[in-house]
Design an enzyme around this catalytic site. Structure first.
Site, PDB file in Angstrom:
ATOM      1  N   CYS A  42      76.288   7.034  81.461  1.00 56.87           N
ATOM      2  CA  CYS A  42      76.576   5.679  80.988  1.00 56.87           C
ATOM      3  C   CYS A  42      78.071   5.562  80.655  1.00 56.87           C
ATOM      4  O   CYS A  42      78.710   6.538  80.260  1.00 56.87           O
ATOM      5  CB  CYS A  42      75.734   5.370  79.750  1.00 56.87           C
ATOM      6  SG  CYS A  42      75.923   3.669  79.169  1.00 56.87           S
ATOM      7  N   ARG A  46      80.866   6.762  73.733  1.00 55.19           N
ATOM      8  CA  ARG A  46      80.463   7.915  72.913  1.00 55.19           C
ATOM      9  C   ARG A  46      79.817   9.034  73.728  1.00 55.19           C
ATOM     10  O   ARG A  46      79.382  10.030  73.158  1.00 55.19           O
ATOM     11  CB  ARG A  46      79.483   7.447  71.821  1.00 55.19           C
ATOM     12  CG  ARG A  46      80.080   6.403  70.898  1.00 55.19           C
ATOM     13  CD  ARG A  46      79.011   5.673  70.132  1.00 55.19           C
ATOM     14  NE  ARG A  46      78.142   4.889  71.023  1.00 55.19           N
ATOM     15  CZ  ARG A  46      77.092   4.183  70.617  1.00 55.19           C
ATOM     16  NH1 ARG A  46      76.769   4.164  69.339  1.00 55.19           N
ATOM     17  NH2 ARG A  46      76.370   3.499  71.485  1.00 55.19           N
TER      18      ARG A  46
HETATM   19 CO    CO Z   1      74.553   3.325  77.425  1.00 47.12          CO
END
Ligand code: CO
Length: 211
Positions: A42, A46
């Site tokens: 993704c 983070r």
């Molecule tokens: Co994500």
């Protein structure tokens, strides 16, 4: 918060440190790359693989997008897979999802705007397949479970793709696995089977979708 000025400053410091601590290292990896992992993750700020898995530069070939999707009709995804498998002969493909994924939440809530909302249809396809199981869960659990199912679905999209199938057919080593990352404790967990051949994938895929 980091600024552009800070970015350049950090970069200069880093370059200086690396060249001082490991002379010749940057030069040695400048000629070629032999990554051991194709990472499909993704875009979330983070979940950058460089920090999570601590492998040296040159080890991981990376593709990231919103909600770690491998869309079989997306030229970007296909080009990355083809280059990684056919040219670089990367032996491991890792699809990494994460709990608390904003893309997965937006897919459930239809809260995004075009074009991200359209992109997230890929996640809604997964939701539609598991609606019964997912609707029994609380909203947070539902999003987290959908993040897991989304990873497994993208793994199947990769295994189903002719690039990987042809590689398996010619005896090239390609292992495909799905993992989920927990932002709270920083740990990765494997989801499902590691697919290392057409036979292994077909057996598992058949079991997953027969019941
Ligand atoms: Co994500």
């Amino acid at each position: 918060m980091p600024s552009i000025k800070q970015m350049f400053e950090n970069n200069r410091n880093w370059s200086e440190r690396v060249r001082k601590e490991t002379p010749g290292y940057l030069e040695s990896i400048s000629y070629d790359q032999r990554p051991e992992i194709l990472w499909i993750g993704c875009s979330d700020s983070r979940v950058g693989p460089d920090q999570l898995i601590g492998l040296p530069m040159g080890s991981v070939f990376v593709h990231r997008n919103v909600a770690n999707i491998f869309a079989t009709n997306d030229l970007n995804c296909l080009a990355v897979l083809e280059y990684a498998v056919d040219e670089l002969k990367v032996p491991n493909i890792v699809v990494c999802g994460h709990y608390g994924c904003g893309g997965v939440k937006a897919a459930l809530e239809h809260s995004g705007v075009q074009p991200v909302d359209l992109w997230l249809d890929q996640v809604r396809f997964v939701y539609n397949r598991y609606t019964k199981e997912l609707n029994m869960l609380s909203p947070v659990e539902r999003a987290n479970r959908l993040a897991e199912l989304n990873v497994e679905s993208q793994v199947h999209n990769i295994c189903r793709n002719t690039i990987v199938r042809e590689a398996w057919k010619r005896g090239q080593k390609v292992n495909v696995i799905g993992v989920i990352y927990d932002i709270h404790d920083g740990l990765l967990r494997q989801l499902g089977t590691e697919y290392s051949s057409q036979e292994v994938w077909e057996t598992s895929y058949g079991e997953a979708f027969s019941g």
